[in-house]
Design an enzyme around this catalytic site. Sequence first.
Site, PDB file in Angstrom:
ATOM      1  N   HIS A  82      -6.609 -12.399 -12.770  1.00  0.00           N
ATOM      2  CA  HIS A  82      -5.477 -11.547 -12.387  1.00  0.00           C
ATOM      3  C   HIS A  82      -4.186 -12.326 -12.541  1.00  0.00           C
ATOM      4  O   HIS A  82      -4.092 -13.474 -12.101  1.00  0.00           O
ATOM      5  CB  HIS A  82      -5.620 -11.076 -10.936  1.00  0.00           C
ATOM      6  CG  HIS A  82      -4.453 -10.247 -10.503  1.00  0.00           C
ATOM      7  ND1 HIS A  82      -4.367  -8.894 -10.785  1.00  0.00           N
ATOM      8  CD2 HIS A  82      -3.303 -10.573  -9.875  1.00  0.00           C
ATOM      9  CE1 HIS A  82      -3.213  -8.438 -10.333  1.00  0.00           C
ATOM     10  NE2 HIS A  82      -2.542  -9.430  -9.770  1.00  0.00           N
ATOM     11  N   ASP A 161      -4.969   1.535  -1.873  1.00  0.00           N
ATOM     12  CA  ASP A 161      -3.948   0.697  -2.504  1.00  0.00           C
ATOM     13  C   ASP A 161      -3.081   1.536  -3.437  1.00  0.00           C
ATOM     14  O   ASP A 161      -1.857   1.375  -3.469  1.00  0.00           O
ATOM     15  CB  ASP A 161      -4.592  -0.446  -3.296  1.00  0.00           C
ATOM     16  CG  ASP A 161      -3.546  -1.160  -4.136  1.00  0.00           C
ATOM     17  OD1 ASP A 161      -2.618  -1.713  -3.535  1.00  0.00           O
ATOM     18  OD2 ASP A 161      -3.616  -1.093  -5.375  1.00  0.00           O
ATOM     19  N   ARG A 168       5.117   1.584  -1.189  1.00  0.00           N
ATOM     20  CA  ARG A 168       5.801   0.286  -1.029  1.00  0.00           C
ATOM     21  C   ARG A 168       6.899   0.117  -2.068  1.00  0.00           C
ATOM     22  O   ARG A 168       7.973  -0.420  -1.792  1.00  0.00           O
ATOM     23  CB  ARG A 168       4.783  -0.854  -1.166  1.00  0.00           C
ATOM     24  CG  ARG A 168       3.900  -1.008   0.057  1.00  0.00           C
ATOM     25  CD  ARG A 168       2.737  -1.925  -0.225  1.00  0.00           C
ATOM     26  NE  ARG A 168       3.183  -3.240  -0.655  1.00  0.00           N
ATOM     27  CZ  ARG A 168       2.478  -4.054  -1.441  1.00  0.00           C
ATOM     28  NH1 ARG A 168       1.289  -3.687  -1.880  1.00  0.00           N
ATOM     29  NH2 ARG A 168       2.959  -5.220  -1.782  1.00  0.00           N
ATOM     30  N   SER A 183      -3.537  -5.730  -1.516  1.00  0.00           N
ATOM     31  CA  SER A 183      -3.442  -4.854  -2.679  1.00  0.00           C
ATOM     32  C   SER A 183      -4.187  -5.438  -3.882  1.00  0.00           C
ATOM     33  O   SER A 183      -5.048  -4.785  -4.473  1.00  0.00           O
ATOM     34  CB  SER A 183      -1.943  -4.658  -2.988  1.00  0.00           C
ATOM     35  OG  SER A 183      -1.762  -4.093  -4.247  1.00  0.00           O
ATOM     36  N   LYS A 187      -8.487  -4.395  -5.206  1.00  0.00           N
ATOM     37  CA  LYS A 187      -8.854  -3.889  -6.539  1.00  0.00           C
ATOM     38  C   LYS A 187      -9.854  -4.830  -7.208  1.00  0.00           C
ATOM     39  O   LYS A 187     -10.829  -4.413  -7.805  1.00  0.00           O
ATOM     40  CB  LYS A 187      -7.607  -3.767  -7.422  1.00  0.00           C
ATOM     41  CG  LYS A 187      -6.771  -2.556  -7.058  1.00  0.00           C
ATOM     42  CD  LYS A 187      -5.465  -2.524  -7.823  1.00  0.00           C
ATOM     43  CE  LYS A 187      -4.491  -3.537  -7.263  1.00  0.00           C
ATOM     44  NZ  LYS A 187      -3.094  -3.279  -7.436  1.00  0.00           N
TER      45      LYS A 187
HETATM   46  N1  URA Z   1       0.481  -6.288  -7.818  1.00  0.00           N
HETATM   47  C1  URA Z   1      -0.354  -5.529  -7.101  1.00  0.00           C
HETATM   48  O1  URA Z   1      -1.346  -5.011  -7.595  1.00  0.00           O
HETATM   49  N2  URA Z   1      -0.055  -5.327  -5.790  1.00  0.00           N
HETATM   50  C2  URA Z   1       1.013  -5.874  -5.201  1.00  0.00           C
HETATM   51  O2  URA Z   1       1.201  -5.665  -4.026  1.00  0.00           O
HETATM   52  C3  URA Z   1       1.870  -6.660  -5.980  1.00  0.00           C
HETATM   53  C4  URA Z   1       1.578  -6.855  -7.294  1.00  0.00           C
END
Ligand code: URA
Length: 441
Positions: A82, A161, A168, A183, A187
């Site tokens: 990621h 999320d 957000r 968040s 995932k």
């Molecule tokens: N990327 C994400 O998936 N979530 C966040 O809160 C910030 C960046």
Amino acid sequence: MIPVELIKKKREGEVLTPDELQKFVNGYVNGEIPDYQMAAWLMAVYFQGMSDTEMKEFTRVMIHSGTVIDLSFIPGVKVDKHSTGGVGDKVSVILAPLVAACGIPVPMISGRGLGHTGGTLDKLESIPGFRTDLDIDSYKKTIEKIGVVMIGQTKDIAPADKKMYALRDVTATVECIPLIAGSIMSKKLAEGIDALVLDVKTGSGAFMRKKSEAIELAKTLINVGESFGKRTIGFITDMNQPLGNAVGNWLEIEECIRCMKGNEIQDLMEVTYRLAGAMIYLGGKSGSIEEGESVAREAIESGAAFEKFLQLVNEQGGDVSYIENPTRYKKAEYNKEVVLGKEGFVSEIDNYGIGIAGLITGAGRRKIDDSIDYTAGIIIHKKIGDRVGKEDPIATVYANEKKNVEDAVLRITEAYRLSDDAVEPRQYIYGMADKNGYYDY
Ligand code: URA
């Protein structure tokens, strides 16, 4: 549960119990709790933070708001990566097939670009026919068949999320480490991985501008990942200038194709090889990250990584003839070189400004549902430390609307600083973190 009491509790800096977190988050997902109450609670978290246990419980609730994919029927250690994102960050496009070519299954769920940053899904979708909207069944079948799959977040994966991130984004509560950790990790932990490599970017084009913040985020993400039994390693990498030279979706795919064919771009491939080395190490196919890097270099040299990319494109509906022969792709109607008319050494690039210039060309979106122009973007010719002559182009802009070309040229011009004295090129990778702490290189 009385929502206002949980908002008040958080506002006062108290810790919510697992049961309270579950009721509050699930209540939001099923519509019992309105946006305004969730927004108030998010702002309370923004100011008060979360305890370590609370953050992990929050992540657990987010994971279980949807389907948790089980990939245990696939042999081997499943590893994903990621990135916190940036300008010209096309690493995933090379990395996923590269690591899969080394025998490690790579299930990858990526995001779209928003604002000044690009997104892997948009880049992949610039390949005619490429589908990133596979359902969970096709996701599983693809990784089983070819060892790699690259899709977007479906409605079934961490739906809490999806809904909270959108809120957000418009309530100034994105930049909050426990919320970011919940968040990102919800995932990743729902997609069926066994281990994770993180690329936390820092600099003027990154989400975390300060290195100290990037380190703190990396440590937090690692702490959450490890607490869920997933081995997690993170790298802090530079985002003070675009990674590689291309900014813009198809332009970036073209650059990736060149790199996968062995015509390497130094900064891009240095970061890619390090992340690949870590994934190969976590996947159990090398005894160290360094050895994993050598394995990855061989997969580029032998053509195995490019072969795997062709297979991936074909499997997900893309037209491989554009990958085999990228010159077939339509070009943007207009292009213009950016010339500063002065000389010196590039000392600084406002990478946020470059990202915005990319957006102006049509390569990015201002709003989540804007469409993007896959042919638009920028090719950077001069990076930090390079010498620029008076007539030298520092970049070339590609767009389909003349006004966008002019506006982007102006924005790029403003982003560059030159110095009379020689400037050292930037370090690409600052350090590494694992469950034992952070180590500077
Ligand atoms: N990327 C994400 O998936 N979530 C966040 O809160 C910030 C960046």
